[in-house]
Design a protein around this motif. Structure first.
Motif, short mmCIF file in Angstrom:
data_model
loop_
_atom_site.label_atom_id
_atom_site.label_comp_id
_atom_site.label_asym_id
_atom_site.label_seq_id
_atom_site.Cartn_x
_atom_site.Cartn_y
_atom_site.Cartn_z
N LEU A 14 56.81 35.88 37.44
CA LEU A 14 56.78 35.95 35.69
C LEU A 14 58.16 35.17 35.25
CD1 LEU A 14 55.29 39.41 34.92
CD2 LEU A 14 54.15 36.93 34.96
N SER A 15 57.73 34.43 34.38
CA SER A 15 59.13 33.64 33.89
C SER A 15 60.43 34.76 33.38
CB SER A 15 58.91 33.01 32.55
OG SER A 15 58.25 33.68 31.50
N LEU A 16 61.40 34.29 33.71
CA LEU A 16 62.74 35.18 33.48
C LEU A 16 63.84 34.57 32.63
CD1 LEU A 16 63.08 36.05 37.13
CD2 LEU A 16 62.61 37.62 35.41
N PRO A 17 64.66 35.26 31.80
CA PRO A 17 65.59 34.57 31.37
C PRO A 17 66.72 34.01 32.06
CG PRO A 17 65.83 37.02 30.95
CD PRO A 17 64.59 36.72 31.62
N PRO A 18 67.34 32.83 32.03
CA PRO A 18 68.23 32.42 32.99
C PRO A 18 69.37 33.44 33.05
CG PRO A 18 67.69 30.65 31.35
CD PRO A 18 67.28 31.89 30.86
N ALA A 19 70.09 33.16 34.38
CA ALA A 19 71.45 34.26 34.52
C ALA A 19 72.47 33.90 33.48
CB ALA A 19 71.60 34.22 35.77
N GLU A 20 73.10 34.58 33.27
CA GLU A 20 74.31 34.53 32.15
C GLU A 20 73.93 34.02 30.95
OE1 GLU A 20 77.11 35.69 33.57
OE2 GLU A 20 76.41 35.72 35.56
N SER A 21 72.68 34.05 30.33
CA SER A 21 72.29 33.60 29.11
C SER A 21 72.45 34.81 28.18
CB SER A 21 70.93 33.04 29.18
OG SER A 21 70.02 33.84 29.29
N GLU A 22 72.68 34.34 26.97
CA GLU A 22 72.59 35.54 25.77
C GLU A 22 71.21 35.88 25.63
OE1 GLU A 22 74.76 34.36 22.50
OE2 GLU A 22 74.20 36.35 21.42
N VAL A 23 71.02 37.13 25.53
CA VAL A 23 69.63 37.64 25.59
C VAL A 23 69.54 38.50 24.03
CG1 VAL A 23 67.59 38.92 26.44
CG2 VAL A 23 69.25 37.72 27.92
N THR A 24 68.79 38.27 23.36
CA THR A 24 68.34 38.94 22.12
C THR A 24 67.14 39.69 22.12
OG1 THR A 24 67.11 37.13 20.95
CG2 THR A 24 69.49 37.05 20.80
N PRO A 25 66.85 40.72 21.32
CA PRO A 25 65.61 41.48 21.37
C PRO A 25 64.50 40.51 21.19
CG PRO A 25 67.24 42.62 20.04
CD PRO A 25 67.78 41.55 20.54
N ILE A 26 64.40 39.37 20.53
CA ILE A 26 63.27 38.60 19.81
C ILE A 26 63.37 37.74 21.19
CG2 ILE A 26 62.56 36.71 18.42
CD1 ILE A 26 63.74 38.23 16.08
N GLY A 27 64.36 36.97 21.48
CA GLY A 27 64.48 35.99 22.46
C GLY A 27 63.75 36.61 23.92
N LEU A 28 64.11 38.02 24.18
CA LEU A 28 63.84 38.87 25.44
C LEU A 28 62.25 38.29 25.56
CD1 LEU A 28 64.94 40.60 27.65
CD2 LEU A 28 63.85 42.31 26.39
N MET A 29 61.30 38.61 24.60
CA MET A 29 59.94 38.65 24.57
C MET A 29 59.11 37.31 24.89
SD MET A 29 59.61 41.88 24.29
CE MET A 29 57.90 42.16 24.15
N ASN A 30 60.15 36.24 24.93
CA ASN A 30 59.77 34.84 25.06
C ASN A 30 59.44 34.72 26.61
OD1 ASN A 30 59.60 34.05 22.51
ND2 ASN A 30 61.62 33.56 22.64
N PHE A 31 59.98 35.69 27.51
CA PHE A 31 59.82 35.61 29.08
C PHE A 31 59.04 36.85 29.26
CE2 PHE A 31 63.12 32.79 29.25
CZ PHE A 31 64.17 32.87 28.34
N ALA A 32 57.93 36.36 30.40
CA ALA A 32 56.70 37.18 30.45
C ALA A 32 57.28 38.50 31.27
CB ALA A 32 55.51 36.40 31.45
N ALA A 33 58.18 38.35 32.30
CA ALA A 33 58.58 39.48 33.01
C ALA A 33 59.12 40.45 32.11
CB ALA A 33 59.74 39.19 34.12
N CYS A 34 59.96 40.12 31.10
CA CYS A 34 60.58 41.20 30.25
C CYS A 34 59.49 41.97 29.38
CB CYS A 34 61.67 40.48 29.44
SG CYS A 34 62.99 39.70 30.66
N GLU A 35 58.54 40.89 28.87
CA GLU A 35 57.63 41.39 28.12
C GLU A 35 56.63 42.20 28.97
OE1 GLU A 35 54.86 38.56 26.86
OE2 GLU A 35 53.67 39.67 25.55
N LEU A 36 56.32 42.15 29.93
CA LEU A 36 55.66 43.13 31.08
C LEU A 36 56.35 44.53 30.86
CD1 LEU A 36 53.42 43.84 32.83
CD2 LEU A 36 54.76 42.66 34.68
N PHE A 37 57.86 44.29 31.43
CA PHE A 37 58.58 45.54 31.44
C PHE A 37 58.56 46.37 30.17
CE2 PHE A 37 62.12 48.29 31.06
CZ PHE A 37 62.38 48.46 32.36
N VAL A 38 58.44 45.69 28.95
CA VAL A 38 58.68 46.58 27.66
C VAL A 38 57.48 47.26 27.45
CG1 VAL A 38 58.81 46.21 25.26
CG2 VAL A 38 60.48 45.01 26.79
#
Length: 842
Positions: free
Chosen positions: A271-295
């Motif tokens: 599943l898609s992941l946010p790039p390492a060292e990138s700034e992650v916001t609550p809204i931006g987090l949900m654009n990545f399937a791995a994080c959406e699944l976790f949530v």
């Protein structure tokens, strides 16, 4: 038409028919007006298919637009809802695949269409796989073999389910998922496919060709799940089915491809992941399937869980540490309510280093899932760890009683249920059937990890011994119940444990196993294997059990000899084995086993025309079995005695005995016995000159055989119909029946049946004036009787003598002899090829 002001509820969604708005868990989803109109049309369809034309007119009334516009809007709708909510009916339209209820209860749509196949609905939303599902569906539209390939835990099975749910309405015979994970040998792949699809394969060996022949007329999607450890066998079955069955499509899941030239491979990425060292916001987090699944999974277990600026980076870090593997992410999310995100991150980091030891190029499973399982295992109490270790012994699924016997024999059912519930909640054990008969299984990677811990704890041998003893007791109890319990539900009750039966037998005959347990289990499971028509596989286990018979336990030795007698085809071997069983059973006073042994021995004597010897044994057998209340076994003895009486000229007694057996079989729901009695009744009618009545009874038996998918009985009834139709001059009808029966007899390895059918067909060919081909077929039939002591039945002898006399009058002796010699050398392939060239009726 929608009802004004009505809201529709399905899953976590609420659709307002008035406001044209869609909410999920109280939050509005932003969809285009057209996408919302499409969704409302599907909801109003009450689970039925809504055609493309209807949807186009609904969304673009009076306007001519390209069909691609519909595809764009449907794609947006699927992305919003997730996979599993909308299914495609290829070339026709779409339907909503989940129940929908109106908020005021006035409208309910819970009719997803005709149910077929065995693919379950997805338990929850499939996240991040919309493009993978679409690509897979496109591939299956263009080719007939698609393989989903990727590491363990990547979600191949769920992806295959989603694809199947989208396709199954377009397949007349549905979609069928065959799980190969629990199989230890490629030899059982074909029989597992046959058992899962309910194909009655008869007593012969179950091969890829056997399965393919039975699937020729089907239109279905076959999912071969978890092929990686049985690649050769899975590839052989797939290739054979594709070559033979034009309307079967295959979807395979595996760690590596099958390696077939016609295979199209889809490699399933994490599943898609946010790039390492990138700034992650609550809204931006949900654009990545791995994080959406976790949530989503964390919220499902703890409604208080929210994503904010403080924990969004932690969630991203956890998902990156789990490499975007769905199973590992779900395991982690399941612990959030207990540990919190920081503790999860710290535990995952520590466990990864301990398990892999910094080996960068370790196996993929060890780089990801083993780490996640080690961490998850460490979070369990010592008791839960031990339970999980012991549950790894089960092959396939298991129920509560089996789990308690193995993991907590002194605990109450409620305690074991609590243990299982805990493990289910922690995603280490999965519930695989309805609550009424709950069964559980360990995921493949979980089982592998727990099995390693079982060996490390020094518990493996003892656990496998307990497992084998439990299933021996289960099948011994079932063998007793078989006499009175209807056969179909009896088999259905035991079928889920067929993999456990195989595993217990396999372990028992290994070096570290207990041979005597395997022998007892082999003897106890005979009715089960025969009921499934898996006689060839049962014969394999019998042959492993026979060496070193249990001399210290004459009762078990008698039952093992009985199993040998029931499973082997040679009359001589059946006579010897049943005689041994008789001697042993008499010595220990085992009346039920004695009665069954006498029945088998009598059946073998009957085939050698020793009518008096058979009758004496059957008279004793019926008395013994009646006293033991062995209803079905007693019916078998009565039915055999009816045959003997018929050949000895006691026609009235024969009819009475057969009617008695038929009544008992019907009372106990034993279809195979019922069929045998109907066939016997028809034989009696035929012998008495009542040919029409004989055909009527046999066609009733044929219909029941087809309904039960019992290939052997279809062969037997069609063979008899051929004989009866010849007697009343309907040669074309007889030819058709014999031509259906012959390949089935070959398939189920009924060699005597092949000889009888070929003799009947030879007579038809001779009657149509083709003497040489008739002589060739006759030679093939004669070869069986030359190689086997089983003599022709009297009625077959009469027709044989008449055929020989007729051909002798047409052919010169040299030609007749040569044809018989050539036909005797034919193998099955040559025989079928020769039959294919014959057209006696144009």
């Amino acid at each position: 038409m929608s009802i004004a002001g009505l809201d529709y509820l399905f899953g976590p969604y609420r659709l307002s028919s008035t406001a044209r708005r869609l909410h999920r868990d109280g939050l509005e989803l932003r969809l285009s007006t057209r996408a919302l109109e499409l969704l409302l049309a599907l909801v109003e369809g009450r689970g039925e298919m809504v055609s493309r034309d209807t949807l186009m007119e609904r969304v673009w009334p009076g306007t001519r637009v390209h069909v691609n516009n519909l595809a764009v809007q449907m794609s947006a709708l699927r992305r919003a809802l997730g996979e599993g909510y909308i299914t495609t009916v290829p070339g026709r339209g779409f339907r909503l695949a989940v129940p929908v209820v109106a908020e005021d209860g006035r409208v309910a749509t819970a009719a997803p269409g005709r149910q077929h196949g065995n693919v379950p609905l997805l338990a929850n939303r499939l996240i991040g796989r919309a493009s993978a599902v679409a690509a897979g569906l496109e591939t299956l539209a263009q080719t007939r073999l698609c393989s989903l390939v990727g590491p363990s835990g990547i979600g191949k099975t769920r992806l295959a389910q989603a694809m199947a749910l989208s396709l199954q309405d377009g397949m007349a015979d549905g979609a069928w998922l065959v799980d190969l994970a629990s199989l230890g040998s490629g030899d059982t792949v074909a029989s597992t496919v046959a058992a899962t699809l309910g194909l009655a394969v008869g007593p012969g060996a179950v091969t890829a060709g056997t399965v393919a022949q039975q699937l020729k007329a089907y239109k279905l999607l076959l999912i071969l799940d978890n092929c990686e450890h049985l690649l050769t066998a899975a590839a052989t079955l797939a290739s054979t089915v594709l070559e033979t069955c034009p309307d079967v499509r295959i979807l395979a899941t595996s760690i590596e491809r099958l390696g077939l030239p016609q295979e199209r491979v889809h490699r399933i990425e994490p599943l898609s992941l946010p790039p390492a060292e990138s700034e992650v916001t609550p809204i931006g987090l949900m654009n990545f399937a791995a994080c959406e699944l976790f949530v989503e999974r964390a919220k499902a277990l703890d409604h208080r869980f929210v994503v904010d600026g403080g924990n969004a980076p932690l969630i991203a870090e956890i998902c990156r540490n789990l490499d975007g593997i769905p199973l590992a992410i779900e395991l982690a999310a399941g612990r959030e309510s207990i540990l919190g995100l920081e503790k999860i991150r710290d535990e995952l980091s520590r466990r990864f280093r301990l398990l892999v030891g910094g080996q960068r190029f370790g196996a993929p499973r060890h780089q990801t899932l083993a780490n996640a399982h080690a961490w998850s295992y460490g979070l369990l109490s010592l008791r839960a760890q031990r339970v999980l270790r012991l549950l790894s012994v089960f092959a396939g699924s298991f129920d509560l009683a089996a789990a308690r016997a193995l993991a907590a024999p002194d605990a109450a059912d409620t305690t074991m249920l609590e243990d299982l519930t805990l493990l289910v909640e922690r995603s280490l054990v999965t519930s695989v059937s309805p609550a009424a008969r709950s069964r559980y299984r360990l995921l493949e990677s979980t089982k592998a990890y727990a099995a390693e811990r079982l060996v490390e704890a020094g518990e493996a041998v003892a656990a496998r011994c307990v497992h084998a003893r439990y299933f021996t007791e289960l099948f011994e109890s079932a063998a007793t119940a078989w006499e009175l319990e209807p056969t179909r539900p009896w088999l259905a009750r035991l079928l889920p444990d067929i993999d456990n039966l195989r595993a217990a037998l396999g372990w028992s005959f290994e070096t570290e196993g207990e041979r005597r347990i395997g022998q007892a289990l082999c003897a106890a499971s005979q009715r089960f294997w025969h009921g499934l028509c898996l006689v060839a596989e049962y014969r394999f286990w019998v042959e492993r059990a026979l060496p070193e018979p249990p001399s210290e336990d004459a009762r078990l030795a008698a039952r093992l000899a009985l199993a040998e007698a029931r499973s082997l085809l040679s009359v001589a071997v059946r006579l010897e084995a049943s005689g041994r069983a008789e001697t042993l059973a008499r010595a220990v006073g085992d009346r039920a086993t004695l009665g069954r042994a006498l029945t088998i021995r009598a059946e073998a004597l009957r085939r050698t025309h020793d009518w008096a010897g058979a009758a004496a044994l059957l008279d004793e057998a019926t008395a013994l079995l009646q006293a033991e209340e062995a209803v079905k076994s007693g019916a078998e003895a009565s039915q055999q005695l009816a045959i003997v009486c018929y050949h000895e000229g006691e026609l009235a007694r024969s009819r009475i005995l057969n009617a008695d057996a038929l009544a008992r079989y019907r009372a106990t729901g034993h279809t195979v016995g019922t069929l045998a009695c109907l066939i016997r009744q028809a034989n009696d009618d035929f012998g008495a000159g009542r040919v029409a009545e004989a055909i009527e009874a046999t066609r009733e038996a044929l219909a029941l055989s087809r309904e039960e998918r019992n290939r052997y009985m279809v062969e037997l009834t069609q063979s008899n119909i051929a004989t009866y139709e010849v007697a009343r001059g309907n040669l074309a009808v007889a030819w058709q029946a014999g031509c259906e029966a012959l390949p089935i007899a070959i398939e189920v390895d009924d060699r005597a049946g092949v000889a009888v059918i070929v003799q009947t067909l030879a007579g038809i060919v001779a009657a149509e004036g083709d003497a040489e081909n008739a002589a060739l077929l006759l030679g093939h039939s004669e070869a069986f009787y030359a190689d086997d002591p089983e003599a022709r039945a009297p009625e077959e002898r009469a027709s044989y003598d008449a055929l020989v006399l007729k051909l002798e009058g047409v052919l010169d002796p040299s030609t007749f002899a040569t044809c018989r010699q050539v036909g005797a050398r034919w193998n099955d392939e040559v025989l079928l090829a020769a039959m294919g060239q014959l057209r006696p009726f144009g």
